[in-house]
Enzyme design. Structure first.
Site, PDB file in Angstrom:
ATOM      1  N   GLY A  46       0.837  -1.192   0.000  1.00  0.00           N
ATOM      2  CA  GLY A  46       0.000   0.000   0.000  1.00  0.00           C
ATOM      3  C   GLY A  46       0.870   1.238   0.000  1.00  0.00           C
ATOM      4  O   GLY A  46       2.065   1.163   0.332  1.00  0.00           O
ATOM      5  N   GLN A  51       3.109   9.936   1.543  1.00  0.00           N
ATOM      6  CA  GLN A  51       4.425   9.296   1.632  1.00  0.00           C
ATOM      7  C   GLN A  51       5.363   9.727   0.501  1.00  0.00           C
ATOM      8  O   GLN A  51       6.570   9.529   0.592  1.00  0.00           O
ATOM      9  CB  GLN A  51       4.289   7.768   1.641  1.00  0.00           C
ATOM     10  CG  GLN A  51       3.606   7.243   2.903  1.00  0.00           C
ATOM     11  CD  GLN A  51       3.458   5.737   2.886  1.00  0.00           C
ATOM     12  OE1 GLN A  51       2.497   5.215   2.341  1.00  0.00           O
ATOM     13  NE2 GLN A  51       4.413   5.025   3.466  1.00  0.00           N
ATOM     14  N   CYS A  94       6.072  -0.339   7.412  1.00  0.00           N
ATOM     15  CA  CYS A  94       5.704   0.866   6.666  1.00  0.00           C
ATOM     16  C   CYS A  94       6.904   1.311   5.841  1.00  0.00           C
ATOM     17  O   CYS A  94       8.031   1.338   6.350  1.00  0.00           O
ATOM     18  CB  CYS A  94       5.293   1.975   7.631  1.00  0.00           C
ATOM     19  SG  CYS A  94       4.800   3.502   6.813  1.00  0.00           S
ATOM     20  N   LEU A  95       6.649   1.663   4.585  1.00  0.00           N
ATOM     21  CA  LEU A  95       7.741   2.103   3.715  1.00  0.00           C
ATOM     22  C   LEU A  95       8.368   3.401   4.245  1.00  0.00           C
ATOM     23  O   LEU A  95       9.510   3.704   3.905  1.00  0.00           O
ATOM     24  CB  LEU A  95       7.231   2.302   2.288  1.00  0.00           C
ATOM     25  CG  LEU A  95       6.754   1.011   1.602  1.00  0.00           C
ATOM     26  CD1 LEU A  95       6.092   1.327   0.265  1.00  0.00           C
ATOM     27  CD2 LEU A  95       7.911   0.041   1.412  1.00  0.00           C
ATOM     28  N   HIS A 136      -4.267   1.471   8.112  1.00  0.00           N
ATOM     29  CA  HIS A 136      -2.889   1.975   8.108  1.00  0.00           C
ATOM     30  C   HIS A 136      -2.769   3.147   7.119  1.00  0.00           C
ATOM     31  O   HIS A 136      -2.175   4.190   7.442  1.00  0.00           O
ATOM     32  CB  HIS A 136      -1.956   0.816   7.724  1.00  0.00           C
ATOM     33  CG  HIS A 136      -0.514   1.172   7.534  1.00  0.00           C
ATOM     34  ND1 HIS A 136       0.492   0.670   8.334  1.00  0.00           N
ATOM     35  CD2 HIS A 136       0.121   1.956   6.625  1.00  0.00           C
ATOM     36  CE1 HIS A 136       1.663   1.140   7.924  1.00  0.00           C
ATOM     37  NE2 HIS A 136       1.468   1.916   6.880  1.00  0.00           N
ATOM     38  N   GLU A 137      -3.348   2.971   5.921  1.00  0.00           N
ATOM     39  CA  GLU A 137      -3.239   4.027   4.895  1.00  0.00           C
ATOM     40  C   GLU A 137      -4.071   5.249   5.266  1.00  0.00           C
ATOM     41  O   GLU A 137      -3.648   6.384   5.048  1.00  0.00           O
ATOM     42  CB  GLU A 137      -3.676   3.497   3.524  1.00  0.00           C
ATOM     43  CG  GLU A 137      -2.907   2.281   3.007  1.00  0.00           C
ATOM     44  CD  GLU A 137      -1.405   2.449   2.993  1.00  0.00           C
ATOM     45  OE1 GLU A 137      -0.917   3.595   3.066  1.00  0.00           O
ATOM     46  OE2 GLU A 137      -0.700   1.431   2.932  1.00  0.00           O
ATOM     47  N   HIS A 140      -2.222   7.456   7.529  1.00  0.00           N
ATOM     48  CA  HIS A 140      -1.252   8.321   6.842  1.00  0.00           C
ATOM     49  C   HIS A 140      -1.911   9.633   6.407  1.00  0.00           C
ATOM     50  O   HIS A 140      -1.294  10.693   6.470  1.00  0.00           O
ATOM     51  CB  HIS A 140      -0.700   7.626   5.582  1.00  0.00           C
ATOM     52  CG  HIS A 140       0.461   6.711   5.829  1.00  0.00           C
ATOM     53  ND1 HIS A 140       1.642   7.140   6.390  1.00  0.00           N
ATOM     54  CD2 HIS A 140       0.644   5.398   5.548  1.00  0.00           C
ATOM     55  CE1 HIS A 140       2.496   6.118   6.454  1.00  0.00           C
ATOM     56  NE2 HIS A 140       1.908   5.040   5.956  1.00  0.00           N
TER      57      HIS A 140
HETATM   58  O1  GNR Z   1       4.091  -2.622   2.553  1.00  0.00           O
HETATM   59  C1  GNR Z   1       3.407  -2.503   3.578  1.00  0.00           C
HETATM   60  N1  GNR Z   1       3.084  -3.603   4.295  1.00  0.00           N
HETATM   61  C2  GNR Z   1       2.166  -3.600   5.338  1.00  0.00           C
HETATM   62  C3  GNR Z   1       2.095  -4.720   6.144  1.00  0.00           C
HETATM   63  C4  GNR Z   1       1.201  -4.775   7.186  1.00  0.00           C
HETATM   64  C5  GNR Z   1       0.366  -3.707   7.427  1.00  0.00           C
HETATM   65  C6  GNR Z   1       0.435  -2.573   6.636  1.00  0.00           C
HETATM   66  C7  GNR Z   1       1.324  -2.519   5.597  1.00  0.00           C
HETATM   67  S1  GNR Z   1       1.368  -1.123   4.585  1.00  0.00           S
HETATM   68  C8  GNR Z   1       3.025  -1.154   4.035  1.00  0.00           C
HETATM   69  C9  GNR Z   1       3.250  -0.098   2.970  1.00  0.00           C
HETATM   70  C10 GNR Z   1       3.047   1.280   3.569  1.00  0.00           C
HETATM   71  O2  GNR Z   1       3.856   1.834   4.251  1.00  0.00           O
HETATM   72  N2  GNR Z   1       1.896   1.846   3.361  1.00  0.00           N
HETATM   73  O3  GNR Z   1       1.625   3.036   3.896  1.00  0.00           O
HETATM   74 NI    NI Z   2       2.785   3.106   5.730  1.00  0.00          NI
END
Ligand code: GNR
Ligand code: NI
Length: 172
Positions: A46, A51, A94-95, A136-137, A140
């Site tokens: 995601g 980001q 998270c990236l 999670h997104e 952000h």
């Molecule tokens: O790549 C991602 N893996 C992930 C694994 C578990 C829960 C959420 C994520 S999102 C993350 C990519 C990212 O940072 N998205 O904002």
């Molecule tokens: Ni993230």
């Protein structure tokens, strides 16, 4: 399509609250394409526009990349309509917080609405990884990182690890 640099904590732009998209036009679709290419390049499932430093409420996702077939998804102005009282715990990464993985507890099921790539209003009922990743997104878009859900101790350990990794990269 362009791969864009991904911002990492503690970049202040990651704390920005993103603005609603007024209209899903060619510029937004181009942004989505860049985000998808950036996400695939970084091996993420995601990515939120914040980001890559764009404070707009745009999210891309692909949870089914394993079998070689990409299933890109786009969520514009996503909004949670309902969340279950029951929670589920996922190990998240998270990236923007590279190489840190921690369990995060969130509502197990949600219902959300969003605009798709064509600007059409859609609703989605999600559980499992989709529910977790969407939350999670959406965090952000409100300037929240998954480490903000951890204890202060775990968060400061994560941020210190991140700062150390950055220093080592600079002097390598
Ligand atoms: O790549 C991602 N893996 C992930 C694994 C578990 C829960 C959420 C994520 S999102 C993350 C990519 C990212 O940072 N998205 O904002
Ligand atoms: Ni993230």
């Amino acid at each position: 399509m362009t791969i864009r640099p991904i911002l990492t904590a503690p970049d202040p732009l990651l704390k920005a609250v993103a603005a609603d998209v007024e209209k899903v036009d060619g510029e937004i679709r181009r942004l989505c394409d860049d985000m998808l290419e950036t996400m695939y390049d970084a091996d993420g499932i995601g990515l939120a526009a914040v980001q890559i430093g764009v404070a707009k409420r745009v999210v891309v996702m692909d949870l089914d990349q394993k079998d070689g077939k990409n299933k890109p998804r786009v969520f514009v102005n996503p909004k949670i309509l309902w969340a279950s009282d029951e929670t589920a715990s996922f190990e998240e990464g998270c990236l923007s917080v590279p190489d840190i993985w921690e369990e995060v507890e969130r509502p197990a099921r949600i219902r959300a609405e969003y605009l798709d790539r064509d600007g059409k209003l859609q609703t989605v009922e999600a559980d499992g990884l989709l529910a977790d990743c969407l939350q999670h997104e959406m965090d952000h878009l409100n300037g929240i990182l998954f480490i903000d859900h951890l204890s202060r101790l775990k968060r400061s350990i994560a941020l210190r690890k991140l700062a150390k990794a950055k220093r080592q990269k600079e002097t390598a």
